[in-house]
Design a protein around this motif. Structure first.
Motif, PDB file in Angstrom:
ATOM      1  N   GLU A  72      10.097   7.878 -22.716  1.00 18.69           N
ATOM      2  CA  GLU A  72      10.542   7.304 -21.620  1.00 18.69           C
ATOM      3  C   GLU A  72      10.703   5.387 -21.753  1.00 18.69           C
ATOM      4  O   GLU A  72      11.003   4.754 -21.018  1.00 18.69           O
ATOM      5  CB  GLU A  72       9.445   7.279 -20.522  1.00 18.69           C
ATOM      6  N   ILE A  73      10.182   4.990 -22.991  1.00 21.24           N
ATOM      7  CA  ILE A  73      10.040   3.762 -22.985  1.00 21.24           C
ATOM      8  C   ILE A  73      11.255   3.320 -24.039  1.00 21.24           C
ATOM      9  O   ILE A  73      11.568   3.759 -25.266  1.00 21.24           O
ATOM     10  CB  ILE A  73       8.807   3.479 -23.851  1.00 21.24           C
ATOM     11  N   PRO A  84      15.042   7.009 -29.164  1.00 20.96           N
ATOM     12  CA  PRO A  84      13.790   7.396 -28.600  1.00 20.96           C
ATOM     13  C   PRO A  84      12.693   7.282 -29.304  1.00 20.96           C
ATOM     14  O   PRO A  84      12.881   7.304 -30.550  1.00 20.96           O
ATOM     15  CB  PRO A  84      14.199   8.784 -28.470  1.00 20.96           C
ATOM     16  N   GLN A  85      11.551   6.874 -28.832  1.00 20.57           N
ATOM     17  CA  GLN A  85      10.295   6.416 -29.771  1.00 20.57           C
ATOM     18  C   GLN A  85       9.891   7.666 -30.631  1.00 20.57           C
ATOM     19  O   GLN A  85       9.271   7.487 -31.710  1.00 20.57           O
ATOM     20  CB  GLN A  85       9.336   5.994 -28.800  1.00 20.57           C
ATOM     21  N   HIS A  86      10.080   8.993 -30.359  1.00 18.36           N
ATOM     22  CA  HIS A  86       9.547  10.058 -31.425  1.00 18.36           C
ATOM     23  C   HIS A  86      10.297  10.165 -32.385  1.00 18.36           C
ATOM     24  O   HIS A  86       9.997  10.520 -33.618  1.00 18.36           O
ATOM     25  CB  HIS A  86       9.599  11.185 -30.461  1.00 18.36           C
ATOM     26  N   VAL A  87      11.752   9.774 -32.305  1.00 20.87           N
ATOM     27  CA  VAL A  87      12.664   9.535 -33.404  1.00 20.87           C
ATOM     28  C   VAL A  87      12.364   8.419 -34.468  1.00 20.87           C
ATOM     29  O   VAL A  87      12.301   8.810 -35.693  1.00 20.87           O
ATOM     30  CB  VAL A  87      14.160   9.419 -32.887  1.00 20.87           C
ATOM     31  N   HIS A  88      12.061   7.351 -33.928  1.00 23.98           N
ATOM     32  CA  HIS A  88      11.600   6.252 -34.757  1.00 23.98           C
ATOM     33  C   HIS A  88      10.361   6.694 -35.297  1.00 23.98           C
ATOM     34  O   HIS A  88       9.846   6.397 -36.726  1.00 23.98           O
ATOM     35  CB  HIS A  88      11.307   4.964 -33.827  1.00 23.98           C
ATOM     36  N   SER A 300      13.552   2.272 -41.982  1.00 26.20           N
ATOM     37  CA  SER A 300      13.881   3.802 -41.651  1.00 26.20           C
ATOM     38  C   SER A 300      14.653   3.962 -40.562  1.00 26.20           C
ATOM     39  O   SER A 300      15.208   4.940 -40.178  1.00 26.20           O
ATOM     40  CB  SER A 300      12.445   4.461 -41.271  1.00 26.20           C
ATOM     41  N   LYS A 301      15.059   2.776 -39.556  1.00 23.08           N
ATOM     42  CA  LYS A 301      15.838   2.822 -38.500  1.00 23.08           C
ATOM     43  C   LYS A 301      17.200   3.429 -38.895  1.00 23.08           C
ATOM     44  O   LYS A 301      17.869   2.860 -39.472  1.00 23.08           O
ATOM     45  CB  LYS A 301      15.883   1.752 -37.649  1.00 23.08           C
ATOM     46  N   SER A 307      15.182  16.803 -33.361  1.00 25.38           N
ATOM     47  CA  SER A 307      14.828  17.215 -32.111  1.00 25.38           C
ATOM     48  C   SER A 307      13.227  17.068 -32.131  1.00 25.38           C
ATOM     49  O   SER A 307      12.577  16.835 -33.102  1.00 25.38           O
ATOM     50  CB  SER A 307      14.866  18.721 -31.907  1.00 25.38           C
ATOM     51  N   PHE A 308      12.689  17.264 -30.897  1.00 24.11           N
ATOM     52  CA  PHE A 308      11.086  16.991 -30.696  1.00 24.11           C
ATOM     53  C   PHE A 308      10.508  18.011 -31.131  1.00 24.11           C
ATOM     54  O   PHE A 308       9.374  18.010 -31.806  1.00 24.11           O
ATOM     55  CB  PHE A 308      11.020  16.950 -29.143  1.00 24.11           C
ATOM     56  N   ASP A 309      11.011  19.301 -31.132  1.00 29.69           N
ATOM     57  CA  ASP A 309      10.345  20.609 -31.608  1.00 29.69           C
ATOM     58  C   ASP A 309      10.452  20.351 -33.019  1.00 29.69           C
ATOM     59  O   ASP A 309       9.195  20.943 -33.847  1.00 29.69           O
ATOM     60  CB  ASP A 309      10.941  21.703 -31.157  1.00 29.69           C
ATOM     61  N   ALA A 310      11.406  19.987 -33.704  1.00 27.66           N
ATOM     62  CA  ALA A 310      11.491  19.904 -35.240  1.00 27.66           C
ATOM     63  C   ALA A 310      10.355  18.880 -35.761  1.00 27.66           C
ATOM     64  O   ALA A 310       9.810  19.313 -36.530  1.00 27.66           O
ATOM     65  CB  ALA A 310      12.755  19.608 -35.853  1.00 27.66           C
TER      66      ALA A 310
END
Length: 335
Positions: A72-73, A84-88, A300-301, A307-310
């Protein structure tokens, strides 16, 4: 725990030239505003109050629920992207594996020389004692007491989880109290800080306290970075979460998280390394490890979007290994 999403060499080489662009990035207005507010408002009184506010009550949260909140951030101090932060998190962890670890043994590669973590000019500017400590050593030799490094990518994965401070449930801290390069309060503001030339810090209440404008300020020379009050934000908060969570991580893990945004010390701009007068021998030994994370964090950016599940499939096992039940003990604000 071996899935890599490393950026192709050509893409990485081109992108590195644009990282940490604080002059004319596409997000310049919001980035400069965040740092202005940060440098004007992060004072001894403010940081002390925030440490108290988050130092009592706690809640148990799973790492994955925290990751969902993170998405959300948008980090308004980041001039490089708004992924999205989970990707980073995934990209940083994957980069740590690719750069530094042998797979599947998760030992450190033996050909990574400590000296190579610094460019030539920066190396020459290091104090002789640091060059003597690092010179001729590979990274695995400097930290020879550690044999299993599967925790290192995990630290990369969770290092920014403290950004949940910006969400309503965790107090909705303003961006200037959540993200951005950190600096110690209670001593002179170093020219090594980003935007130091703008003079934002001159409006900080501490600038009117004579003791806080001296090089050591309220500290003593070579006291050690862990004795400093750094800006309140996601770094200090997450380090405290790790310490409260009965994790099985080595002490180096919380240290890396606590100081990963302390750029004026670990990766200064120009030829100035800030706050050397406050660093201890231990901090100099830890500096290459923080640098190793910084390189994976920054470079790494990319546009690779798992995906989140992956991501969960890859990292759930190591999270369970180091955090009992996969749970974090999160500090929550008290009045």
């Amino acid at each position: 725990m071996v899935v890599h999403a490393e950026i192709p060499d050509q893409e990485r080489s081109a992108a590195q030239k644009a990282f940490r662009n604080y002059v004319d990035s596409q997000f310049q207005e919001r980035v400069e505003k965040t740092y202005r507010e940060m440098q004007e408002n992060q004072s001894v009184e403010y940081v002390t109050d925030m440490m108290k506010k988050y130092g009592g009550a706690t809640e148990n949260w799973s790492v994955w629920n925290i990751m969902k909140l993170l998405n959300e951030i948008v980090d308004e101090s980041d001039p490089d992207n708004d992924l999205p932060q989970h990707v980073h998190a995934f990209q940083t962890a994957s980069s740590l594996v690719t750069r530094y670890c042998n797979v599947p043994s998760m030992t450190l590669k033996t050909d990574i020389m400590v000296k190579d973590l610094f460019d030539q000019e920066e190396w020459e500017d290091l104090p002789q004692s640091a060059r003597d400590l690092y010179g001729g050593l590979a990274l695995h030799e400097l930290y020879s007491h550690i044999t299993d490094w599967d925790w290192f990518p995990l630290v990369g994965f969770i290092h920014d989880c403290g950004k949940v401070l910006a969400t309503p449930h965790f107090g909705e801290c303003p961006q200037w109290s959540t993200v951005g390069d950190t600096f110690p309060v209670g001593c002179a503001f170093s020219a090594a800080n980003v935007f130091a030339d703008k003079g934002f810090h001159s409006k900080n209440p501490d600038a009117a306290v004579p003791k806080y404008t001296t090089p050591e300020g309220m500290y003593t020379m070579y006291c050690g970075l862990e004795k400093l009050l750094l800006c309140w934000g996601h770094d200090e908060y997450m380090a405290q979460v790790m310490e409260k969570s009965s994790s099985l991580l080595p002490p180096e893990a919380a240290y890396i998280v606590r100081f990963h945004s302390f750029y004026p010390w670990h990766t200064p701009k120009g030829d100035i390394r800030g706050y050397q007068n406050l660093a201890s021998d231990y901090d100099w030994k830890m500096l290459p490890l923080v640098r190793a994370l910084q390189k994976a964090d920054l470079y790494s950016k990319s546009s690779v979007l798992p995906s989140f599940d992956a991501v969960k499939d890859v990292y759930d096992g190591v999270i369970q290994k180091y955090f009992p039940g996969g749970m974090l003990v999160m500090g929550v604000p008290t009045p």
